[in-house]
Every structure is written in structure tokens, then in C-alpha cells.
Design a protein around this motif. Structure first.
Motif, mmCIF file in Angstrom:
data_model
loop_
_atom_site.group_PDB
_atom_site.id
_atom_site.type_symbol
_atom_site.label_atom_id
_atom_site.label_comp_id
_atom_site.label_asym_id
_atom_site.label_seq_id
_atom_site.Cartn_x
_atom_site.Cartn_y
_atom_site.Cartn_z
ATOM 1 N N SER A 64 0.846 -1.183 0.000
ATOM 2 C CA SER A 64 0.000 0.000 0.000
ATOM 3 C C SER A 64 0.891 1.246 0.000
ATOM 4 C CB SER A 64 -0.903 0.011 1.233
ATOM 5 O OG SER A 64 -0.121 0.231 2.395
ATOM 6 N N PRO A 65 0.377 2.388 -0.420
ATOM 7 C CA PRO A 65 1.201 3.602 -0.407
ATOM 8 C C PRO A 65 1.818 3.895 0.962
ATOM 9 C CG PRO A 65 -0.767 3.989 -1.692
ATOM 10 C CD PRO A 65 -0.921 2.621 -1.040
ATOM 11 N N ASP A 66 1.070 3.701 2.048
ATOM 12 C CA ASP A 66 1.616 3.955 3.384
ATOM 13 C C ASP A 66 2.774 3.020 3.705
ATOM 14 O OD1 ASP A 66 -0.129 6.028 3.867
ATOM 15 O OD2 ASP A 66 -1.505 4.831 5.081
ATOM 16 N N ASN A 67 2.616 1.735 3.406
ATOM 17 C CA ASN A 67 3.681 0.778 3.694
ATOM 18 C C ASN A 67 4.890 0.969 2.793
ATOM 19 O OD1 ASN A 67 2.522 -0.564 5.897
ATOM 20 N ND2 ASN A 67 1.296 -1.836 4.556
ATOM 21 N N SER A 68 4.671 1.306 1.519
ATOM 22 C CA SER A 68 5.823 1.520 0.636
ATOM 23 C C SER A 68 6.559 2.788 1.026
ATOM 24 C CB SER A 68 5.404 1.554 -0.835
ATOM 25 O OG SER A 68 4.563 2.639 -1.108
ATOM 26 N N LEU A 69 5.843 3.812 1.469
ATOM 27 C CA LEU A 69 6.497 5.045 1.910
ATOM 28 C C LEU A 69 7.318 4.803 3.164
ATOM 29 C CD1 LEU A 69 6.996 8.060 1.569
ATOM 30 C CD2 LEU A 69 4.915 8.484 2.890
ATOM 31 N N SER A 70 6.779 4.064 4.129
ATOM 32 C CA SER A 70 7.547 3.808 5.350
ATOM 33 C C SER A 70 8.768 2.941 5.043
ATOM 34 C CB SER A 70 6.679 3.175 6.439
ATOM 35 O OG SER A 70 6.232 1.910 6.062
ATOM 36 N N HIS A 71 8.641 1.995 4.093
ATOM 37 C CA HIS A 71 9.788 1.171 3.685
ATOM 38 C C HIS A 71 10.845 2.048 2.998
ATOM 39 C CE1 HIS A 71 11.998 -2.371 2.371
ATOM 40 N NE2 HIS A 71 12.066 -1.809 1.168
ATOM 41 N N GLN A 72 10.386 2.946 2.146
ATOM 42 C CA GLN A 72 11.297 3.843 1.434
ATOM 43 C C GLN A 72 12.060 4.719 2.422
ATOM 44 O OE1 GLN A 72 9.335 6.358 -1.445
ATOM 45 N NE2 GLN A 72 11.241 6.936 -2.423
ATOM 46 N N GLU A 73 11.357 5.227 3.419
ATOM 47 C CA GLU A 73 12.000 6.066 4.430
ATOM 48 C C GLU A 73 12.946 5.246 5.307
ATOM 49 O OE1 GLU A 73 8.501 7.670 6.269
ATOM 50 O OE2 GLU A 73 8.443 9.399 4.916
ATOM 51 N N VAL A 124 9.553 4.885 -5.398
ATOM 52 C CA VAL A 124 8.918 3.607 -5.104
ATOM 53 C C VAL A 124 7.419 3.820 -5.299
ATOM 54 C CG1 VAL A 124 8.505 1.825 -3.381
ATOM 55 C CG2 VAL A 124 10.725 2.987 -3.447
ATOM 56 N N LEU A 125 6.873 3.139 -6.297
ATOM 57 C CA LEU A 125 5.466 3.311 -6.638
ATOM 58 C C LEU A 125 4.647 2.136 -6.133
ATOM 59 C CD1 LEU A 125 5.913 4.507 -10.336
ATOM 60 C CD2 LEU A 125 5.781 5.892 -8.259
ATOM 61 N N SER A 126 3.449 2.419 -5.658
ATOM 62 C CA SER A 126 2.554 1.398 -5.128
ATOM 63 C C SER A 126 1.664 0.848 -6.236
ATOM 64 C CB SER A 126 1.696 2.003 -4.016
ATOM 65 O OG SER A 126 0.794 1.052 -3.525
ATOM 66 N N ASP A 127 1.629 -0.479 -6.328
ATOM 67 C CA ASP A 127 0.791 -1.191 -7.296
ATOM 68 C C ASP A 127 -0.040 -2.222 -6.534
ATOM 69 O OD1 ASP A 127 -0.194 -2.125 -9.784
ATOM 70 O OD2 ASP A 127 1.439 -3.568 -9.970
ATOM 71 N N SER A 128 -0.785 -1.757 -5.528
ATOM 72 C CA SER A 128 -1.463 -2.680 -4.611
ATOM 73 C C SER A 128 -2.521 -3.544 -5.293
ATOM 74 C CB SER A 128 -2.062 -1.930 -3.421
ATOM 75 O OG SER A 128 -2.953 -0.924 -3.851
ATOM 76 N N ASN A 129 -3.091 -3.104 -6.386
ATOM 77 C CA ASN A 129 -4.067 -3.941 -7.100
ATOM 78 C C ASN A 129 -3.429 -4.786 -8.189
ATOM 79 O OD1 ASN A 129 -6.480 -3.310 -5.700
ATOM 80 N ND2 ASN A 129 -6.449 -1.299 -6.664
ATOM 81 N N LYS A 165 -4.407 -6.968 3.862
ATOM 82 C CA LYS A 165 -4.349 -5.770 4.715
ATOM 83 C C LYS A 165 -3.063 -4.990 4.466
ATOM 84 C CE LYS A 165 -7.290 -7.675 8.274
ATOM 85 N NZ LYS A 165 -7.388 -8.283 9.580
ATOM 86 N N PHE A 166 -1.937 -5.698 4.360
ATOM 87 C CA PHE A 166 -0.646 -5.046 4.168
ATOM 88 C C PHE A 166 -0.589 -4.295 2.835
ATOM 89 C CE2 PHE A 166 3.947 -4.968 3.216
ATOM 90 C CZ PHE A 166 4.400 -4.377 4.384
ATOM 91 N N ASN A 167 -1.180 -4.908 1.802
ATOM 92 C CA ASN A 167 -1.154 -4.287 0.481
ATOM 93 C C ASN A 167 -2.415 -3.483 0.173
ATOM 94 O OD1 ASN A 167 1.336 -5.469 0.084
ATOM 95 N ND2 ASN A 167 0.522 -7.189 -1.076
ATOM 96 N N ASN A 168 -3.372 -3.494 1.110
ATOM 97 C CA ASN A 168 -4.615 -2.749 0.974
ATOM 98 C C ASN A 168 -5.369 -3.129 -0.311
ATOM 99 O OD1 ASN A 168 -6.602 -0.967 1.807
ATOM 100 N ND2 ASN A 168 -5.671 0.769 0.765
ATOM 101 N N THR A 169 -5.596 -4.423 -0.454
ATOM 102 C CA THR A 169 -6.337 -4.936 -1.601
ATOM 103 C C THR A 169 -7.121 -6.164 -1.151
ATOM 104 O OG1 THR A 169 -6.155 -5.724 -3.882
ATOM 105 C CG2 THR A 169 -4.402 -6.382 -2.383
#
Length: 123
Positions: free
Chosen positions: A22-31, A39-44, A75-79
Motif C-alpha cells: 500500500s502507499p503507506d507501507n511503501s512510503l515507510s519502507h522507502q523512508e 517507489v510506486l505502489s501497485d497494490s491492485n 491488509k498489508f497491500n490494501n487490496t
């Protein structure tokens, strides 16, 4: 990849990671990893599916994820889908033509950074 990013950019390349997170998880991983590339989110799984590297996780593997690791990918990927991409690297030229690929289900086996640089030099 962060170490070779200056060389990639010097050769006119751009490094972009696509993740099912999900965007939130990818952003926290990036940080957390202090990544200096996008890092772009492709949760679907839209992007992964278009590159033919998306797969549906079987029920018995879903059980392992949830019961053994306590991880619910939906839940982690929000899909709503239990999907993951096969780890892949694509070198795409300025015209959008894929010039080199590396696809391997073993996430530990990635295209070597030097190979990426060598391929960019050929473009």
C-alpha cells in the motif's frame, strides 16, 4: 541499487521500484531504507499484470502467511486479492521498448547492478 543510482542517472536512466505494498507501507519502507529513488505502489497489481509477472497466491500459501507469519497480504497491500509479483527488472528505452528483462521467482536473485549499467551503455 542506491549505490549505482548516480551511474544510472549519468547514463540517462531512471530507477523506479514498483511494489504491491500500500502507499503507506511503501512510503515507510522507502523512508526506513533511505531509498533515493521512486517507489510506486501497485497494490491492485495493475502494473505487474500488464508486464505478465503477477500471480495469485494459492490458499495453502495464504494459510502459511497468516498462521505462521501473522501476515495478511490483503491488509498489508490494501487490496482484496492475495497477489504478488514475481521479482523482475525491466530496462526500457526512451521509446518505451523493453530492451532487457530479468524475471526470477527467487526474490534473492536479482539483475546485478553492473548488468543494468552495461545494458544502459548499449542504448
Amino acid at each position: 541499487m542506491s549505490e549505482v543510482l548516480p551511474e544510472i542517472e549519468k547514463l540517462g536512466g531512471q530507477l523506479i521500484a514498483v511494489t504491491p505494498q500500500s502507499p503507506d507501507n511503501s512510503l515507510s519502507h522507502q523512508e526506513k531504507e533511505e531509498l533515493t529513488f521512486q517507489v510506486l505502489s501497485d497494490s491492485n497489481g495493475t502494473v505487474s499484470d500488464s508486464y505478465k509477472v503477477l500471480y495469485q497466491i494459492p490458499d495453502y500459501v495464504q494459510d502459511v502467511f497468516t498462521q505462521k507469519f501473522g501476515l495478511d497480504l490483503t491488509k498489508f497491500n490494501n487490496t482484496a486479492r492475495w497477489i504478488l509479483p514475481v521479482p523482475a527488472t525491466f530496462i526500457i528505452d526512451k521509446e518505451g521498448i523493453i530492451r532487457r528483462t530479468h524475471v526470477n521467482p527467487d526474490f534473492m536473485k536479482r539483475m546485478e547492478p553492473q548488468e543494468i549499467i552495461d545494458q544502459l551503455r548499449k542504448l
